[in-house]
Each structure stands twice: as C-alpha cells, then as structure tokens.
Design an enzyme around this catalytic site. Structure first.
Site, PDB file in Angstrom:
ATOM      1  N   HIS A  25       1.088  -1.627  -0.066  1.00 28.17           N
ATOM      2  CA  HIS A  25      -0.076  -0.257  -0.162  1.00 28.17           C
ATOM      3  C   HIS A  25       0.597   1.211   0.054  1.00 28.17           C
ATOM      4  O   HIS A  25       0.611   2.267  -0.938  1.00 28.17           O
ATOM      5  CB  HIS A  25      -1.113  -0.063   0.928  1.00 28.17           C
ATOM      6  CG  HIS A  25      -1.673   1.458   1.410  1.00 28.17           C
ATOM      7  ND1 HIS A  25      -3.374   1.472   1.454  1.00 28.17           N
ATOM      8  CD2 HIS A  25      -1.365   2.351   2.083  1.00 28.17           C
ATOM      9  CE1 HIS A  25      -3.758   2.497   1.228  1.00 28.17           C
ATOM     10  NE2 HIS A  25      -2.597   3.452   1.879  1.00 28.17           N
ATOM     11  N   GLU A  26       1.592   1.216   1.002  1.00 30.74           N
ATOM     12  CA  GLU A  26       2.751   2.224   1.347  1.00 30.74           C
ATOM     13  C   GLU A  26       3.707   2.903   0.094  1.00 30.74           C
ATOM     14  O   GLU A  26       4.164   3.440  -0.725  1.00 30.74           O
ATOM     15  CB  GLU A  26       3.552   2.579   2.132  1.00 30.74           C
ATOM     16  CG  GLU A  26       2.826   2.093   3.477  1.00 30.74           C
ATOM     17  CD  GLU A  26       1.868   3.474   3.773  1.00 30.74           C
ATOM     18  OE1 GLU A  26       2.527   5.012   3.510  1.00 30.74           O
ATOM     19  OE2 GLU A  26       0.885   3.475   4.330  1.00 30.74           O
ATOM     20  N   HIS A  29       1.786   5.020  -2.529  1.00 32.71           N
ATOM     21  CA  HIS A  29       1.830   5.925  -3.071  1.00 32.71           C
ATOM     22  C   HIS A  29       3.932   6.548  -3.274  1.00 32.71           C
ATOM     23  O   HIS A  29       3.333   7.683  -3.443  1.00 32.71           O
ATOM     24  CB  HIS A  29       1.822   6.590  -1.254  1.00 32.71           C
ATOM     25  CG  HIS A  29       0.049   5.764  -0.586  1.00 32.71           C
ATOM     26  ND1 HIS A  29      -0.620   6.642  -1.141  1.00 32.71           N
ATOM     27  CD2 HIS A  29      -0.341   5.452   0.041  1.00 32.71           C
ATOM     28  CE1 HIS A  29      -1.608   6.722  -0.198  1.00 32.71           C
ATOM     29  NE2 HIS A  29      -1.347   5.723   0.367  1.00 32.71           N
TER      30      HIS A  29
END
Length: 148
Positions: A25-26, A29
């Site tokens: 997920h990170e 980003h």
C-alpha cells in the site's frame, strides 16, 4: 467440522499478513509520488521507535518500526507522519503541497489502487494455477468439489 486454529497462530499471523499489505500500500504512494517528483523523506512499515533502517541515495529513510499496525510515507513538506502540512514548505521544490492538485490526488489514491491490483493479481494467479472452482451440489454451494 473444522477446528479453530490456536490463538498463537492469530498473534503471529496478523503481523505476517498486515506487514506485506501495508508495504505494498505505502509503496503505491511512494512510487507515484516519486514519478511526479515529490521527495519522500521517510518510508516506514510500522509506527513508533525505529527497529531497523537505512537511508538510500535519494535521501529517503527506509525503516521498520516497533508497532506493526500500519505504516506511512512522509513526503517533503509534511511536518509529521500524519501528513500535517508545513506552512513554510509550500513553495519548496519537491514538496507534496507544491504539487498540482491532480498529482496529489493520484498520490493519495495510489495506495488503495495498488492494494486492489495486487488482490486481483493474487486471484488471477490462483485461477491460473488451480483453475475455476466447481460446485459439487447447488444446495451445498459453499463446498468446492474440484477445480476445472
């Protein structure tokens, strides 16, 4: 019919499942932010005190932290990991707040989209290796008889 797993398996399984999920997920980003020229100051899996970490050649601090219940990417211009904007960093080159609104929206959306893409890839992999599940009996539709 099925026995519940022992409690220790939940304790060990939770961070083993959450760690890769948060990392992917990170990473979504981080990669989209880098693509748009926003500098990441820190990439952390977990919160709290740093257990292990290193700084790469771009100046990003990669770390594994003590509390494995999440993670964050701290972009340039954020005062803290909660992305509270630094009012003095608005005009700095490479700061999150100086990026165009559409770029910031894509950076924020990249984490959940990455999770969705990974989930689809996992299901596609299962179907490619095992085939489609075949239901044995319509009344017992929760039981998979075989894979076709």
């Amino acid at each position: 019919m099925f026995e519940s797993p022992p409690f220790w398996m939940y304790i060990i399984g939770f961070p083993l499942l959450l760690g890769p999920l948060v990392t992917v997920h990170e990473l979504g980003h981080y990669l989209v932010g880098r693509w748009f020229g926003v500098h990441a100051e820190a990439f952390s899996v977990g919160f709290g005190s740093e257990i292990f970490g290193w700084t790469d050649k771009r100046g990003t601090r990669w770390k594994l932290s003590a509390l494995p219940l999440g993670g964050y990417v701290q972009f340039k211009g954020d005062m803290n990991p909660a992305s509270v904007p630094d009012p003095n960093a608005r005009s700095e080159e490479g700061a999150f707040q100086s990026a165009a609104l559409w770029k910031r929206a894509l950076i924020v959306a990249a984490g959940p989209v990455t999770n969705l893409v990974v989930a689809i890839a996992i299901y596609a992999g299962f179907f490619a290796v095992l085939g489609n599940p075949v239901v044995d009996d319509d009344e017992a539709s929760t039981k998979v008889a075989a894979f076709a």
